[in-house]
Scaffold this motif. Structure first.
Motif, PDB file in Angstrom:
ATOM      1  N   ARG A 102       0.817  -0.844  -0.185  1.00 16.17           N
ATOM      2  CA  ARG A 102       0.392   0.976  -0.403  1.00 16.17           C
ATOM      3  C   ARG A 102       0.658   1.231   0.280  1.00 16.17           C
ATOM      4  O   ARG A 102       0.743   1.994  -0.590  1.00 16.17           O
ATOM      5  N   ALA A 103       1.988   1.160   0.913  1.00 21.32           N
ATOM      6  CA  ALA A 103       2.433   2.080   0.917  1.00 21.32           C
ATOM      7  C   ALA A 103       3.378   2.558  -0.723  1.00 21.32           C
ATOM      8  O   ALA A 103       3.836   3.578  -1.387  1.00 21.32           O
ATOM      9  N   HIS A 104       4.040   1.376  -1.472  1.00 13.93           N
ATOM     10  CA  HIS A 104       4.557   1.379  -2.708  1.00 13.93           C
ATOM     11  C   HIS A 104       3.081   2.133  -3.577  1.00 13.93           C
ATOM     12  O   HIS A 104       4.040   2.538  -4.506  1.00 13.93           O
ATOM     13  N   LEU A 105       2.634   1.703  -3.657  1.00 15.62           N
ATOM     14  CA  LEU A 105       1.618   2.621  -4.647  1.00 15.62           C
ATOM     15  C   LEU A 105       0.915   3.774  -4.619  1.00 15.62           C
ATOM     16  O   LEU A 105       1.411   4.489  -5.264  1.00 15.62           O
ATOM     17  N   HIS A 106       1.524   4.745  -3.190  1.00 19.64           N
ATOM     18  CA  HIS A 106       1.412   6.048  -2.580  1.00 19.64           C
ATOM     19  C   HIS A 106       2.439   6.309  -3.576  1.00 19.64           C
ATOM     20  O   HIS A 106       2.842   7.782  -3.843  1.00 19.64           O
ATOM     21  N   SER A 107       3.607   5.593  -3.412  1.00 17.07           N
ATOM     22  CA  SER A 107       4.938   6.466  -4.078  1.00 17.07           C
ATOM     23  C   SER A 107       4.735   6.321  -5.435  1.00 17.07           C
ATOM     24  O   SER A 107       5.206   7.012  -5.732  1.00 17.07           O
ATOM     25  N   ILE A 108       3.683   5.660  -5.958  1.00 10.97           N
ATOM     26  CA  ILE A 108       3.577   5.699  -7.249  1.00 10.97           C
ATOM     27  C   ILE A 108       3.162   7.154  -7.419  1.00 10.97           C
ATOM     28  O   ILE A 108       2.570   7.199  -8.461  1.00 10.97           O
ATOM     29  N   GLY A 109       1.413   7.017  -6.640  1.00 11.51           N
ATOM     30  CA  GLY A 109       1.319   7.814  -6.954  1.00 11.51           C
ATOM     31  C   GLY A 109      -0.251   7.910  -7.054  1.00 11.51           C
ATOM     32  O   GLY A 109      -1.480   7.631  -7.393  1.00 11.51           O
ATOM     33  N   PHE A 110      -0.541   6.237  -6.443  1.00 14.13           N
ATOM     34  CA  PHE A 110      -2.190   5.582  -7.047  1.00 14.13           C
ATOM     35  C   PHE A 110      -3.055   5.729  -5.592  1.00 14.13           C
ATOM     36  O   PHE A 110      -2.640   5.683  -4.754  1.00 14.13           O
ATOM     37  N   ALA A 111      -4.076   5.579  -6.173  1.00 20.70           N
ATOM     38  CA  ALA A 111      -5.088   6.324  -5.300  1.00 20.70           C
ATOM     39  C   ALA A 111      -6.198   5.099  -5.512  1.00 20.70           C
ATOM     40  O   ALA A 111      -7.345   6.019  -6.288  1.00 20.70           O
ATOM     41  N   GLY A 112      -6.279   3.944  -4.926  1.00 23.41           N
ATOM     42  CA  GLY A 112      -7.282   2.839  -4.669  1.00 23.41           C
ATOM     43  C   GLY A 112      -8.426   2.987  -3.818  1.00 23.41           C
ATOM     44  O   GLY A 112      -8.609   4.313  -2.803  1.00 23.41           O
ATOM     45  N   ALA A 113      -9.582   2.309  -3.851  1.00 23.89           N
ATOM     46  CA  ALA A 113     -10.430   2.310  -2.759  1.00 23.89           C
ATOM     47  C   ALA A 113      -9.432   1.797  -1.441  1.00 23.89           C
ATOM     48  O   ALA A 113      -8.970   1.906  -1.285  1.00 23.89           O
ATOM     49  N   PRO A 114     -10.410   2.513  -0.669  1.00 22.68           N
ATOM     50  CA  PRO A 114      -9.592   1.548   0.751  1.00 22.68           C
ATOM     51  C   PRO A 114      -9.166   0.436   1.353  1.00 22.68           C
ATOM     52  O   PRO A 114      -8.362   0.106   1.539  1.00 22.68           O
ATOM     53  N   ILE A 115     -10.054  -0.642   0.133  1.00 18.64           N
ATOM     54  CA  ILE A 115      -9.440  -2.072   0.807  1.00 18.64           C
ATOM     55  C   ILE A 115      -8.863  -2.709  -0.484  1.00 18.64           C
ATOM     56  O   ILE A 115      -9.472  -2.785  -1.722  1.00 18.64           O
ATOM     57  N   TYR A 116      -7.931  -3.328   0.119  1.00 18.21           N
ATOM     58  CA  TYR A 116      -7.528  -4.261  -1.184  1.00 18.21           C
ATOM     59  C   TYR A 116      -7.706  -5.468  -0.898  1.00 18.21           C
ATOM     60  O   TYR A 116      -6.573  -5.745   0.030  1.00 18.21           O
ATOM     61  N   LEU A 117      -7.582  -6.397  -1.548  1.00 17.44           N
ATOM     62  CA  LEU A 117      -7.756  -7.596  -1.423  1.00 17.44           C
ATOM     63  C   LEU A 117      -6.520  -7.921  -1.265  1.00 17.44           C
ATOM     64  O   LEU A 117      -6.554  -8.935  -2.872  1.00 17.44           O
ATOM     65  N   THR A 118      -5.772  -8.171  -0.521  1.00 22.70           N
ATOM     66  CA  THR A 118      -4.485  -8.895  -0.607  1.00 22.70           C
ATOM     67  C   THR A 118      -4.359 -10.508  -1.263  1.00 22.70           C
ATOM     68  O   THR A 118      -4.320 -11.039  -2.000  1.00 22.70           O
ATOM     69  N   GLN A 119      -5.338 -11.216  -0.528  1.00 25.57           N
ATOM     70  CA  GLN A 119      -6.614 -12.520  -0.952  1.00 25.57           C
ATOM     71  C   GLN A 119      -7.429 -11.761  -0.295  1.00 25.57           C
ATOM     72  O   GLN A 119      -8.225 -11.992   0.195  1.00 25.57           O
ATOM     73  N   ASN A 120      -8.587 -13.113  -0.868  1.00 31.48           N
ATOM     74  CA  ASN A 120     -10.401 -13.307  -1.470  1.00 31.48           C
ATOM     75  C   ASN A 120     -10.253 -14.689  -1.318  1.00 31.48           C
ATOM     76  O   ASN A 120     -11.080 -15.373  -2.155  1.00 31.48           O
ATOM     77  N   TYR A 121      -9.764 -15.440  -0.504  1.00 34.51           N
ATOM     78  CA  TYR A 121     -10.258 -16.699  -0.777  1.00 34.51           C
ATOM     79  C   TYR A 121     -11.391 -17.117  -0.337  1.00 34.51           C
ATOM     80  O   TYR A 121     -11.759 -17.990  -0.457  1.00 34.51           O
ATOM     81  N   ALA A 122     -12.151 -16.393   0.975  1.00 33.30           N
ATOM     82  CA  ALA A 122     -12.816 -16.580   1.698  1.00 33.30           C
ATOM     83  C   ALA A 122     -14.479 -17.046   0.419  1.00 33.30           C
ATOM     84  O   ALA A 122     -15.082 -17.635   0.265  1.00 33.30           O
ATOM     85  N   VAL A 123     -14.101 -15.836  -0.794  1.00 31.09           N
ATOM     86  CA  VAL A 123     -15.164 -16.232  -1.926  1.00 31.09           C
ATOM     87  C   VAL A 123     -14.490 -16.802  -3.052  1.00 31.09           C
ATOM     88  O   VAL A 123     -15.504 -17.672  -3.382  1.00 31.09           O
ATOM     89  N   VAL A 124     -13.558 -15.959  -3.651  1.00 28.39           N
ATOM     90  CA  VAL A 124     -12.790 -16.305  -4.796  1.00 28.39           C
ATOM     91  C   VAL A 124     -13.140 -18.015  -4.961  1.00 28.39           C
ATOM     92  O   VAL A 124     -13.224 -18.964  -5.408  1.00 28.39           O
ATOM     93  N   ASN A 125     -12.238 -18.833  -3.991  1.00 34.06           N
ATOM     94  CA  ASN A 125     -12.227 -20.593  -3.595  1.00 34.06           C
ATOM     95  C   ASN A 125     -12.707 -20.867  -3.937  1.00 34.06           C
ATOM     96  O   ASN A 125     -12.843 -22.223  -4.769  1.00 34.06           O
TER      97      ASN A 125
END
Length: 515
Positions: free
Chosen positions: A391-414
């Motif tokens: 998340r800090a790295h994305l800020h260094s690139i200047g990208f502002a995304g949604a508050p939730i970044y799903l590093t993993q979403n196994y409970a749904v996708v898998n």
């Protein structure tokens, strides 16, 4: 959880599925409502006397159907090196768009349900979080230039599967169409073609770099890209799983694959083979698996009692568990039993993704197999810090995304994943897929392609013996077998956690890309 979200009771591929919020992120079908704009920043990578100026870009790739309807938006982080331009076109009317011939590698993790954060900031990207052996990481942490990044050989594009990271399925699109072996590979195929077109990279050699379930994706994708007239130059399979049969409960292939990995872990913790070199101990266990263990398992209860006892004693010397326990389990020790038993006298359990990691054992009442599969010190030690650093790295690139970044979403996708696969040349869908057939078809169609299969001795999620066995059963002609190379390291599932392995892998990748 970084990898393999498969939930099989006796599987080598189960992953952390502890209670997680059910999250399905969608984007409006109306293309007039935009996703956040892509952002780019210039950086410099330095290491071992080298210097690479590169541009990091975070943003979305539209994944569209053949008729142009939006299927989803796939989030990506791309690192493109700045190279000297070719000479100016002699024709003044020629296009000023230059077609780069530098390789480009599309990279991803697996799950299914994992974003590409681990392989990016943990593994082969230009910056990484420094690890600390088998110790837990904690904040604060800093990103450092990765001395073994594949950016030295190729531009890199890290892709998040739809439903993970910031990647979103379009509103009105049934997630089942992309949450499955074939639908997922199709979505990645469309995203890769979209990126190549948008970035004028049709002259670049294309490489694929997948980890864990990403190797299943690789196998299907390398065939699909070829069918779309995108020639693939090379494919890297890190911590591979190809044949689904090996993860089904009670299958002998499962137990055969586990034994060499158990032997490696027993030696690491001083419970067996303490006076034998690590590589030799593992090789001996591989040989025992094929020469002694496999014939014994195939005979079932027809194996004479005396022979069963003898095999149990030999196994005990290899994997460090009591011979009477092994015999009582009919020579079939599952992963949960081994993880719980090896260090039980110390009140500890060992890891699954990397069996060198260990943690305090759960309480006796916490007997759930699904829960225990996810209680993995090898994952807990690194993933939270990777996620925060990303998340800090994305800020260094200047990208502002949604508050939730799903590093993993196994409970749904898998848990929604469709495992059926249309096996090429078979003529029917298989509920227990073997994607080595896709590999063979792709390789026969494109015999200039190279494949590197990388594995770790301590990886109990995707065991090394199985992948070697799977490829051997393709009976490739000699000229195609030469296009496939195997590399075995002293690491677990996420090879890059182990810095000596990262160094060795960096050298191997430099040679692979140079061929």
């Amino acid at each position: 959880m970084e990898e393999q979200g498969v939930t099989q009771v006796a599987s080598s591929s189960v992953s952390k599925e502890a209670a997680k919020p059910d999250t399905v992120i969608t984007v409006p079908a109306d293309p007039r409502i935009p996703a956040p704009e892509s952002t780019s920043r210039d950086f410099v990578w330095e290491g071992a006397g080298e210097r690479i100026e590169y541009t990091a870009t975070a943003g979305y790739i539209d994944v569209r159907s053949d008729t142009g309807s939006l299927i989803g938006k796939m989030f990506s982080v791309a690192y493109v090196a700045k190279v000297e331009e070719d000479a100016e076109p002699s024709d003044a009317s020629a296009s000023d768009i230059r077609i780069s011939q530098r390789p480009v590698t599309f990279c991803y993790n697996g799950g299914p349900g994992s974003s590409s954060v681990p392989i990016n900031l943990g593994g082969i990207g230009p910056v990484r979080v420094k690890t600390d052996g088998t110790n837990h990481l904690s904040l604060p942490t800093t990103l450092e230039d990765n001395p073994y990044t594949v950016l030295r050989q190729s531009d890199l594009v890290f892709l998040d599967a739809l439903g993970t990271g910031y990647s979103a399925i379009a509103e009105g699109v049934d997630p089942k169409t992309v949450w499955g072996i074939d639908g997922d590979a199709d979505a990645f195929c469309r995203a890769i073609i979209g990126w190549l077109d948008a970035n004028h990279r049709w002259g670049s050699p294309v490489y694929l770099f997948g980890e864990s379930y990403g190797t299943i994706r690789n196998a299907v994708l390398m065939r699909l890209l070829g069918e779309k007239c995108v020639p693939v130059r090379g494919v890297v399979m890190l911590s591979a799983l190809f044949d689904w049969v090996q993860v089904l409960p009670g299958e002998d292939l499962y137990f055969l694959g586990m034994l060499p990995t158990f032997a490696a872990a027993a030696r690491y913790f001083g419970r067996a083979g303490t006076k034998v070199d690590e590589a030799k101990w593992f090789d001996d266990a591989m040989e025992f698996t094929e020469a002694v263990y496999a014939p014994a398992l195939l005979r079932g209860d027809r194996l004479p009692a005396r022979e069963k006892t003898a095999v149990a004693k030999k196994m005990s010397r290899l994997i460090g568990l009591p011979a009477d326990l092994i015999e009582r389990y009919n020579l079939r020790i599952d992963l949960d039993t081994f993880r719980r038993s090896l260090l039980a006298d110390e009140g500890r359990v060992i890891g699954r993704l990397d069996m060198r990691f260990a943690s305090a054992a759960p309480l006796p009442l916490q007997a759930s197999t699904e829960f225990f599969a996810g209680e993995d010190a090898a994952d807990d030690a690194v993933e939270p810090v990777w996620a925060a650093a990303f998340r800090a790295h994305l800020h260094s690139i200047g990208f502002a995304g949604a508050p939730i970044y799903l590093t993993q979403n196994y409970a749904v996708v898998n848990r929604s994943w469709k495992w059926d696969h249309e096996e090429p040349g078979i003529g029917e869908s298989s509920p227990a897929p073997n994607v080595t057939y896709d590999i063979a078809v792709a390789l026969k169609r494109n015999p200039t392609m190279r494949i590197a299969i990388l594995g770790g001795r301590y990886d109990a999620a995707t065991t090394y013996w199985n992948v070697v066995h799977d490829i051997s059963c393709l009976f490739l002609p000699p000229e195609l077998k030469e296009r496939v190379e195997f590399k075995l390291y002293s690491c677990g599932h996420m090879a890059y956690v182990d810095e000596p392995t990262l160094e060795a892998m960096g050298k191997d990748m430099a040679e692979f890309y140079a061929k």
